[in-house]
Design an enzyme around this catalytic site. Sequence first.
Site, PDB file in Angstrom:
ATOM      1  N   ARG A 175       0.813  -1.225   0.000  1.00  0.00           N
ATOM      2  CA  ARG A 175       0.000   0.000   0.000  1.00  0.00           C
ATOM      3  C   ARG A 175       0.847   1.276   0.000  1.00  0.00           C
ATOM      4  O   ARG A 175       0.454   2.287   0.597  1.00  0.00           O
ATOM      5  CB  ARG A 175      -0.934   0.043   1.214  1.00  0.00           C
ATOM      6  CG  ARG A 175      -1.878  -1.108   1.329  1.00  0.00           C
ATOM      7  CD  ARG A 175      -2.916  -1.144   0.212  1.00  0.00           C
ATOM      8  NE  ARG A 175      -3.928  -2.138   0.489  1.00  0.00           N
ATOM      9  CZ  ARG A 175      -3.897  -3.383   0.013  1.00  0.00           C
ATOM     10  NH1 ARG A 175      -2.909  -3.779  -0.789  1.00  0.00           N
ATOM     11  NH2 ARG A 175      -4.852  -4.241   0.314  1.00  0.00           N
ATOM     12  N   SER A 224     -10.383  -0.813   3.753  1.00  0.00           N
ATOM     13  CA  SER A 224      -9.644  -1.043   5.004  1.00  0.00           C
ATOM     14  C   SER A 224      -9.091   0.265   5.544  1.00  0.00           C
ATOM     15  O   SER A 224      -8.413   1.001   4.824  1.00  0.00           O
ATOM     16  CB  SER A 224      -8.487  -2.005   4.762  1.00  0.00           C
ATOM     17  OG  SER A 224      -9.004  -3.267   4.423  1.00  0.00           O
ATOM     18  N   GLU A 306      -4.228   3.092   6.672  1.00  0.00           N
ATOM     19  CA  GLU A 306      -4.117   2.819   5.227  1.00  0.00           C
ATOM     20  C   GLU A 306      -4.827   3.950   4.467  1.00  0.00           C
ATOM     21  O   GLU A 306      -4.345   4.419   3.444  1.00  0.00           O
ATOM     22  CB  GLU A 306      -4.769   1.478   4.883  1.00  0.00           C
ATOM     23  CG  GLU A 306      -4.767   1.203   3.385  1.00  0.00           C
ATOM     24  CD  GLU A 306      -5.140  -0.222   3.029  1.00  0.00           C
ATOM     25  OE1 GLU A 306      -4.877  -1.150   3.821  1.00  0.00           O
ATOM     26  OE2 GLU A 306      -5.697  -0.405   1.929  1.00  0.00           O
TER      27      GLU A 306
HETATM   28  C1  LIG Z   1     -15.385  -0.500  -0.685  1.00  0.00           C
HETATM   29  C2  LIG Z   1     -13.904  -0.293  -0.861  1.00  0.00           C
HETATM   30  C3  LIG Z   1     -13.076  -1.388  -1.032  1.00  0.00           C
HETATM   31  C4  LIG Z   1     -11.691  -1.225  -1.200  1.00  0.00           C
HETATM   32  N1  LIG Z   1     -10.905  -2.332  -1.359  1.00  0.00           N
HETATM   33  C5  LIG Z   1      -9.578  -2.183  -1.585  1.00  0.00           C
HETATM   34  C6  LIG Z   1      -8.736  -3.330  -1.805  1.00  0.00           C
HETATM   35  O1  LIG Z   1      -9.172  -4.453  -1.843  1.00  0.00           O
HETATM   36  N2  LIG Z   1      -7.425  -3.111  -2.000  1.00  0.00           N
HETATM   37  C7  LIG Z   1      -6.875  -1.879  -1.980  1.00  0.00           C
HETATM   38  O2  LIG Z   1      -5.658  -1.748  -2.180  1.00  0.00           O
HETATM   39  N3  LIG Z   1      -7.639  -0.774  -1.755  1.00  0.00           N
HETATM   40  C8  LIG Z   1      -8.962  -0.905  -1.573  1.00  0.00           C
HETATM   41  N4  LIG Z   1      -9.753   0.210  -1.352  1.00  0.00           N
HETATM   42  C9  LIG Z   1      -9.130   1.543  -1.237  1.00  0.00           C
HETATM   43  C10 LIG Z   1      -9.010   2.343  -2.550  1.00  0.00           C
HETATM   44  O3  LIG Z   1      -9.973   1.950  -3.508  1.00  0.00           O
HETATM   45  C11 LIG Z   1      -7.608   2.210  -3.134  1.00  0.00           C
HETATM   46  O4  LIG Z   1      -6.636   2.687  -2.231  1.00  0.00           O
HETATM   47  C12 LIG Z   1      -7.429   2.984  -4.464  1.00  0.00           C
HETATM   48  O5  LIG Z   1      -6.146   2.709  -4.943  1.00  0.00           O
HETATM   49  C13 LIG Z   1      -7.600   4.491  -4.301  1.00  0.00           C
HETATM   50  O6  LIG Z   1      -7.715   5.050  -5.611  1.00  0.00           O
HETATM   51  P1  LIG Z   1      -8.405   6.471  -5.825  1.00  0.00           P
HETATM   52  O7  LIG Z   1      -8.383   6.773  -7.275  1.00  0.00           O
HETATM   53  O8  LIG Z   1      -9.728   6.492  -5.175  1.00  0.00           O
HETATM   54  O9  LIG Z   1      -7.385   7.411  -5.073  1.00  0.00           O
HETATM   55  P2  LIG Z   1      -7.714   8.526  -3.976  1.00  0.00           P
HETATM   56  O10 LIG Z   1      -8.378   7.892  -2.809  1.00  0.00           O
HETATM   57  O11 LIG Z   1      -8.401   9.673  -4.592  1.00  0.00           O
HETATM   58  O12 LIG Z   1      -6.225   8.949  -3.560  1.00  0.00           O
HETATM   59  C14 LIG Z   1      -5.367   8.025  -2.948  1.00  0.00           C
HETATM   60  C15 LIG Z   1      -3.930   8.499  -3.163  1.00  0.00           C
HETATM   61  O13 LIG Z   1      -3.599   8.401  -4.550  1.00  0.00           O
HETATM   62  C16 LIG Z   1      -3.156   9.653  -5.032  1.00  0.00           C
HETATM   63  N5  LIG Z   1      -3.575   9.774  -6.434  1.00  0.00           N
HETATM   64  C17 LIG Z   1      -4.799   9.538  -6.958  1.00  0.00           C
HETATM   65  N6  LIG Z   1      -4.771   9.742  -8.288  1.00  0.00           N
HETATM   66  C18 LIG Z   1      -3.521  10.134  -8.605  1.00  0.00           C
HETATM   67  C19 LIG Z   1      -2.871  10.500  -9.820  1.00  0.00           C
HETATM   68  N7  LIG Z   1      -3.494  10.543 -10.997  1.00  0.00           N
HETATM   69  N8  LIG Z   1      -1.563  10.852  -9.752  1.00  0.00           N
HETATM   70  C20 LIG Z   1      -0.904  10.859  -8.583  1.00  0.00           C
HETATM   71  N9  LIG Z   1      -1.457  10.499  -7.406  1.00  0.00           N
HETATM   72  C21 LIG Z   1      -2.752  10.141  -7.423  1.00  0.00           C
HETATM   73  C22 LIG Z   1      -3.806  10.691  -4.127  1.00  0.00           C
HETATM   74  O14 LIG Z   1      -3.080  11.903  -4.137  1.00  0.00           O
HETATM   75  C23 LIG Z   1      -3.735   9.965  -2.784  1.00  0.00           C
HETATM   76  O15 LIG Z   1      -2.447  10.103  -2.228  1.00  0.00           O
HETATM   77  C24 LIG Z   1     -11.134   0.068  -1.188  1.00  0.00           C
HETATM   78  C25 LIG Z   1     -11.991   1.181  -1.033  1.00  0.00           C
HETATM   79  C26 LIG Z   1     -13.348   1.015  -0.890  1.00  0.00           C
HETATM   80  C27 LIG Z   1     -14.240   2.218  -0.752  1.00  0.00           C
END
Ligand SMILES: Cc1cc2nc3c(=O)[nH]c(=O)nc-3n(C[C@H](O)[C@H](O)[C@H](O)COP(=O)(O)OP(=O)(O)OC[C@H]3O[C@@H](n4cnc5c(N)ncnc54)[C@H](O)[C@@H]3O)c2cc1C
Length: 313
Positions: A175, A224, A306
């Site tokens: 992560r 998580s 996380e």
């Molecule tokens: C129901 C649910 C289930 C989930 N299950 C999992 C799972 O099984 N495994 C898992 O790993 N995660 C899981 N997650 C968490 C989440 O989906 C992940 O961490 C995902 O990678 C976040 O992506 P995001 O686009 O929403 O990023 P955001 O939440 O918007 O941002 C997260 C980070 O990424 C950075 N970021 C986003 N886009 C960019 C970009 N284009 N360039 C540079 N930095 C960027 C942001 O600045 C921030 O630091 C879950 C979440 C939910 C709600």
Amino acid sequence: MNKMCSLIADHLPRTKGTIMESYRLSAISWLKVGGPAEFFFKPYDFNDLQSFLRELDSSIPINVLGACSNLLIRDGGIPGVSIKLGKSFGKIEFGTDLITVGASMPAPKVAILASNRGFDLTFLRTIPGTIGGVIKMNAGCYGRYVSDHLETVNVIERNGRISKFTKEDLKLSYRSSTLQSNCVVTSATFRPDKKAPEVLRIEMDEAVNYRASIQPTSELSCGSAFKNPSGFSSRGKNDKDTRSSAWKLIDDAGLRGITLGKAKVSEKHPNFLINMGGATASELEDLGEKIRETVFKLHGVHLEWEIKVVGKR
Ligand SMILES: Cc1cc2nc3c(=O)[nH]c(=O)nc-3n(C[C@H](O)[C@H](O)[C@H](O)COP(=O)(O)OP(=O)(O)OC[C@H]3O[C@@H](n4cnc5c(N)ncnc54)[C@H](O)[C@@H]3O)c2cc1C
């Protein structure tokens, strides 16, 4: 407009994209909490983003948003410019062995489109982030992680410079990655394994059903809340190893189902913090901190967030 806002507004570069002031981030965050972005910027396209970053005064902070599925945005909002990529960063291209995907594309959509061509990125099917977010977080589930399939990542740095990184450059681990928080991922190339599309479809359906059976997928959460202290290895050790799982430590501490205001520790999966409707970001953060404190007192283990907690309280 307050004094600081007007100061920034005076210094914002010209853009073909959209800039909004005091943008309500709770509307787009998975937890449905959080104060406003001081400025919210949706670039028109790649060139627009590059010139905006090149010309933006280096004293103005930027913050990159994906789908906000891993962000607990505090009630005081996010200062500076929050950048969210739109559809012009959402293209996908298939080669013989490689797939190149724009950073704004939702990970589940990538899994489905890839499977139609026999490319196995099925583990992305149940992760509700964007490609930019899954790279930054090295997201993964059930033993498979972005780092297993990633080849290269294209970014625009804070000063507008265009760079390409390999996954080794980004030191992807459990992560986390060393991708600087002021770099914007614009696209990435993956080398997935190959399988018959119908097999991949069945695997994805099973993953969706399995997740719904063990996690509160229809409630407001960020997945998580805490990392598993057991850590992970991108090759081999999988997330089902519960010897030192965060949820088990939380459950053993008797915290399953506890509430603080409208924030709740999920009954179904105690590593999920839930907004029951109308929670504030402070309630969710304070509940998380209460969990960390209690788990440390009882088990001597420091749980690490996380979820990324961002912005001002
Ligand atoms: C129901 C649910 C289930 C989930 N299950 C999992 C799972 O099984 N495994 C898992 O790993 N995660 C899981 N997650 C968490 C989440 O989906 C992940 O961490 C995902 O990678 C976040 O992506 P995001 O686009 O929403 O990023 P955001 O939440 O918007 O941002 C997260 C980070 O990424 C950075 N970021 C986003 N886009 C960019 C970009 N284009 N360039 C540079 N930095 C960027 C942001 O600045 C921030 O630091 C879950 C979440 C939910 C709600």
